[in-house]
Design an enzyme around this catalytic site. Structure first.
Site, PDB file in Angstrom:
ATOM      1  N   HIS A   1      14.537  42.440  61.596  1.00  0.00           N
ATOM      2  CA  HIS A   1      14.050  42.838  62.925  1.00  0.00           C
ATOM      3  C   HIS A   1      13.707  44.333  63.005  1.00  0.00           C
ATOM      4  CE1 HIS A   1      14.770  38.957  64.599  1.00  0.00           C
ATOM      5  NE2 HIS A   1      16.079  39.013  64.464  1.00  0.00           N
TER       6      HIS A   1
ATOM      7  N   ASP B   1      14.991  32.550  58.535  1.00  0.00           N
ATOM      8  CA  ASP B   1      15.900  32.848  59.650  1.00  0.00           C
ATOM      9  C   ASP B   1      15.385  32.177  60.921  1.00  0.00           C
ATOM     10  OD1 ASP B   1      16.971  34.607  61.986  1.00  0.00           O
ATOM     11  OD2 ASP B   1      18.059  35.389  60.252  1.00  0.00           O
TER      12      ASP B   1
ATOM     13  N   HIS C   1      15.325  33.307  63.798  1.00  0.00           N
ATOM     14  CA  HIS C   1      14.617  34.295  64.618  1.00  0.00           C
ATOM     15  C   HIS C   1      13.479  34.908  63.805  1.00  0.00           C
ATOM     16  CE1 HIS C   1      18.819  34.257  66.240  1.00  0.00           C
ATOM     17  NE2 HIS C   1      18.121  34.020  67.336  1.00  0.00           N
TER      18      HIS C   1
ATOM     19  N   ASP D   1      21.151  31.144  60.336  1.00  0.00           N
ATOM     20  CA  ASP D   1      21.294  30.757  61.737  1.00  0.00           C
ATOM     21  C   ASP D   1      20.349  29.627  62.119  1.00  0.00           C
ATOM     22  OD1 ASP D   1      19.210  32.519  61.356  1.00  0.00           O
ATOM     23  OD2 ASP D   1      19.859  33.959  62.872  1.00  0.00           O
TER      24      ASP D   1
END
Length: 304
Positions: A122, A158, A160, A245
């Site tokens: 991120h 991931d 996200h 995740d």
């Protein structure tokens, strides 16, 4: 031994607080998974990345901001919190990618797993966010290019979207970015129409998945779409943002991927091209699911 496991105990010392899901227990879960395969893995210690390595992606002002936040033990934002050892831990996380690339370039190993924290995908070039301080995998890509790997593919599973990685390579056609992720979800990027710009147009591939999507939705993307895309791009090195995740038990998202499904994704990635492969840990916040997912990842790497 063909697979390296790279980590450092300093990464345990990044402590965003007892309430925070990005806890040191995540790295201990990785250590337990690796210990079950210790006779078959090559264990390597990373160097501490210095400013020359960090600045392959991040400007000096960003590096200094993370250093100061760590010294002050302050939050960058509501999710991204520094403790006194966070800067050093983040430098070791980046250094793990350096160690992996050096080992592969020297033909000591064929694949590597970097068990690191804090995660990185991120973080943009100039902003820490989403638990991430430095963009570990983006720096690894730039270091790899300096080490003779001209064309880099980054695959990100991931849950996200890796907004930072995408932004860093938005106009760079020498680095391909491929992501599956839940949508809608944090950070709100990763639409199919986001394909890059300039020299990079057509080398960014986003596959958003609706909440509740499981093995049957995600595995074909890796078994069918990924090999076609990589065949056209012809990468010299494949880097993987391994975020666990996506697992059905993870508390921070709503995909329904099983442990067996994670194994299928990893095997598909390993079979997708002839380039050497480096995995770097990103998310994954249910400790038991994380350990199980890491074990099937390492097992698949050893058997590839």
């Amino acid at each position: 031994m063909k697979t390296a496991y790279i980590s450092d105990s300093l990464c345990l010392k990044h402590d965003p607080g007892p309430w925070h899901p990005e806890s040191p227990e995540r790295l201990r879960a990785a250590e337990r998974a690796a210990s079950r395969l210790k006779e078959r893995l090559t264990f390597l210690s990373p160097p501490r990345a210095g400013e020359a390595i960090l600045s392959l992606v991040h400007p000096g002002v960003h590096i200094e901001r993370i250093r100061e936040a760590s010294m002050a033990e302050e939050a960058i934002d509501g999710d991204t919190v520094c403790s006194r050892d966070s800067f050093d831990a983040a430098c070791m996380a980046v250094g793990s990618g350096v160690a992996a690339i050096d080992a592969i370039a020297a033909k000591r190993v064929e694949t590597a797993f970097c068990a690191v924290r804090p995660p990185g995908h991120h973080a943009t070039a100039s902003e820490a966010m989403g638990f991430c301080l430095f963009n570990n995998i983006a720096i690894a890509a730039r270091y790899a290019q300096k080490s003779g790997f001209a064309r880099i593919a980054i695959v990100d599973f991931d849950v996200h979207h890796g907004n930072g990685t995408q932004e860093i390579f938005w106009e760079d056609g020498t680095v391909l970015y491929f992501s599956t992720h839940q949508s809608p979800a944090y950070p709100g990027t990763g639409r199919r129409e986001e394909r890059g710009a300039g020299a990079s147009e057509g080398t960014i591939f986003n596959f958003p998945l609706s909440p509740g999507s499981g093995d049957e939705a995600i595995i074909p993307i890796y078994e069918e779409a990924l090999p076609r895309i990589l065949e056209a791009f012809e990468p010299d090195l494949l880097l993987v943002s391994a975020g666990y995740d996506l697992h059905r038990d993870d508390p921070l998202a709503q995909l329904n991927v099983t442990t067996a499904g994670v194994g299928s994704i990893v095997r598909a990635i390993l079979q997708s091209c002839e380039a050497p492969v480096i995995f770097m840990l990103e998310g994954g916040y249910d400790i038991r699911a994380l350990e199980a997912s890491l074990f099937v990842t390492l097992e698949a790497m050893l058997e590839a």
